[in-house]
Design a protein around this motif. Structure first.
Motif, PDB file in Angstrom:
ATOM      1  N   GLY A  55       9.780 -69.270   7.481  1.00  0.00           N
ATOM      2  CA  GLY A  55       8.350 -69.018   7.353  1.00  0.00           C
ATOM      3  C   GLY A  55       7.632 -69.976   6.429  1.00  0.00           C
ATOM      4  O   GLY A  55       6.398 -69.958   6.369  1.00  0.00           O
ATOM      5  N   TRP A  56       8.348 -70.820   5.709  1.00  0.00           N
ATOM      6  CA  TRP A  56       7.714 -71.756   4.791  1.00  0.00           C
ATOM      7  C   TRP A  56       7.777 -73.205   5.264  1.00  0.00           C
ATOM      8  O   TRP A  56       7.390 -74.116   4.532  1.00  0.00           O
ATOM      9  CB  TRP A  56       8.343 -71.643   3.406  1.00  0.00           C
ATOM     10  CG  TRP A  56       8.006 -70.357   2.704  1.00  0.00           C
ATOM     11  CD1 TRP A  56       6.969 -69.515   2.972  1.00  0.00           C
ATOM     12  CD2 TRP A  56       8.714 -69.773   1.628  1.00  0.00           C
ATOM     13  NE1 TRP A  56       6.992 -68.446   2.128  1.00  0.00           N
ATOM     14  CE2 TRP A  56       8.067 -68.573   1.284  1.00  0.00           C
ATOM     15  CE3 TRP A  56       9.852 -70.139   0.914  1.00  0.00           C
ATOM     16  CZ2 TRP A  56       8.495 -67.753   0.257  1.00  0.00           C
ATOM     17  CZ3 TRP A  56      10.287 -69.313  -0.111  1.00  0.00           C
ATOM     18  CH2 TRP A  56       9.602 -68.132  -0.440  1.00  0.00           C
ATOM     19  N   SER A  57       8.249 -73.444   6.450  1.00  0.00           N
ATOM     20  CA  SER A  57       8.285 -74.806   6.990  1.00  0.00           C
ATOM     21  C   SER A  57       6.863 -75.339   7.094  1.00  0.00           C
ATOM     22  O   SER A  57       5.926 -74.582   7.341  1.00  0.00           O
ATOM     23  CB  SER A  57       8.962 -74.807   8.363  1.00  0.00           C
ATOM     24  OG  SER A  57      10.289 -74.342   8.261  1.00  0.00           O
ATOM     25  N   SER A  58       6.696 -76.667   6.883  1.00  0.00           N
ATOM     26  CA  SER A  58       5.330 -77.188   6.798  1.00  0.00           C
ATOM     27  C   SER A  58       5.275 -78.706   6.916  1.00  0.00           C
ATOM     28  O   SER A  58       6.267 -79.398   6.711  1.00  0.00           O
ATOM     29  CB  SER A  58       4.742 -76.777   5.441  1.00  0.00           C
ATOM     30  OG  SER A  58       3.434 -77.259   5.277  1.00  0.00           O
ATOM     31  N   LEU A  59       4.065 -79.193   7.219  1.00  0.00           N
ATOM     32  CA  LEU A  59       3.775 -80.629   7.140  1.00  0.00           C
ATOM     33  C   LEU A  59       3.549 -81.043   5.688  1.00  0.00           C
ATOM     34  O   LEU A  59       3.689 -82.197   5.335  1.00  0.00           O
ATOM     35  CB  LEU A  59       2.503 -80.959   7.932  1.00  0.00           C
ATOM     36  CG  LEU A  59       2.538 -80.810   9.437  1.00  0.00           C
ATOM     37  CD1 LEU A  59       1.151 -81.054  10.026  1.00  0.00           C
ATOM     38  CD2 LEU A  59       3.536 -81.780  10.047  1.00  0.00           C
ATOM     39  N   ILE A  60       3.166 -80.081   4.864  1.00  0.00           N
ATOM     40  CA  ILE A  60       2.776 -80.332   3.475  1.00  0.00           C
ATOM     41  C   ILE A  60       3.975 -80.105   2.554  1.00  0.00           C
ATOM     42  O   ILE A  60       4.557 -79.017   2.562  1.00  0.00           O
ATOM     43  CB  ILE A  60       1.630 -79.380   3.052  1.00  0.00           C
ATOM     44  CG1 ILE A  60       0.486 -79.389   4.064  1.00  0.00           C
ATOM     45  CG2 ILE A  60       1.150 -79.690   1.646  1.00  0.00           C
ATOM     46  CD1 ILE A  60      -0.194 -80.710   4.252  1.00  0.00           C
ATOM     47  N   PRO A  61       4.337 -81.103   1.734  1.00  0.00           N
ATOM     48  CA  PRO A  61       5.411 -80.882   0.761  1.00  0.00           C
ATOM     49  C   PRO A  61       5.051 -79.700  -0.149  1.00  0.00           C
ATOM     50  O   PRO A  61       3.915 -79.551  -0.572  1.00  0.00           O
ATOM     51  CB  PRO A  61       5.452 -82.190  -0.037  1.00  0.00           C
ATOM     52  CG  PRO A  61       4.822 -83.201   0.859  1.00  0.00           C
ATOM     53  CD  PRO A  61       3.796 -82.449   1.665  1.00  0.00           C
TER      54      PRO A  61
END
Length: 188
Positions: A118-124
């Motif tokens: 649920g925390w995967s992202s394009l943003i570091p």
């Protein structure tokens, strides 16, 4: 882990009971709390864009409210989750699964898959550990709306771990034209 079917109204989503994020939906710890809002906002024939679809729980909730005459565009960048979304929604023409990140500009980009899905992202983001980085296609919402020939978006849901502003920047034309009635967004 393995994916196991779980019912959300008349739809079936694939959940991994071993994944900490999926457990929240599998054991119904979260998710159903959106029903009163969706019941008040969504009508049969409406169009929903679910950005950051993850397990597809919100996609399925919305599809239950818009019915078979409505449509839900389920947007997910994580290729592993996309496979589950496609598997679960294979025979539901009202739900379209898109394997893409949402943001601006359109093009290839790097997506970080977190150890907590649920925390995967394009943003570091320092709140999660990166398990893997993959190249994904990023599409601006204006381009998606044009390509899919969407006339009106009743609800735009954004849950993309810090990328919400960038997604809205890519919807400038649709927002300016009043094509989006409601925005339901996580604020990171």
């Amino acid at each position: 882990g393995f994916a196991k079917p779980s019912r959300v109204g008349r739809y079936e989503i694939m959940l991994d009971p071993g994944d900490r994020c999926d457990q929240l939906f599998y054991f119904r710890i979260t998710g159903d709390d959106h029903n009163p809002l969706l019941r008040a906002v969504l009508r049969p024939v409406d169009c929903v864009i679910d950005v950051g679809a993850n397990t597809g729980f919100f996609t399925a909730l919305c599809a239950n409210f818009v019915g078979t005459r409505g449509s839900v565009h389920s947007m997910e960048a994580n290729p592993y989750l996309v496979l589950r979304l496609e598997d679960g929604f294979r025979s539901t023409p009202e739900i379209t699964v898109h394997h893409a990140a949402v943001g601006s500009p359109t093009g290839q980009t790097t997506f970080s898959i977190a150890t907590f899905s649920g925390w995967s992202s394009l943003i570091p983001n320092k709140t999660y550990d990166v398990q893997e980085q993959v190249r994904v296609y990023r599409i601006a919402l204006d381009e998606l709306i044009e390509k899919q020939q969407i006339q009106k978006v009743r609800l735009l849901k954004l849950d993309i771990e810090g990328g919400e502003f960038d997604a809205l920047r890519g919807a400038a034309n649709a927002l300016g034209a009043g094509m989006i009635d409601y925005i339901f967004s996580e604020v990171d």
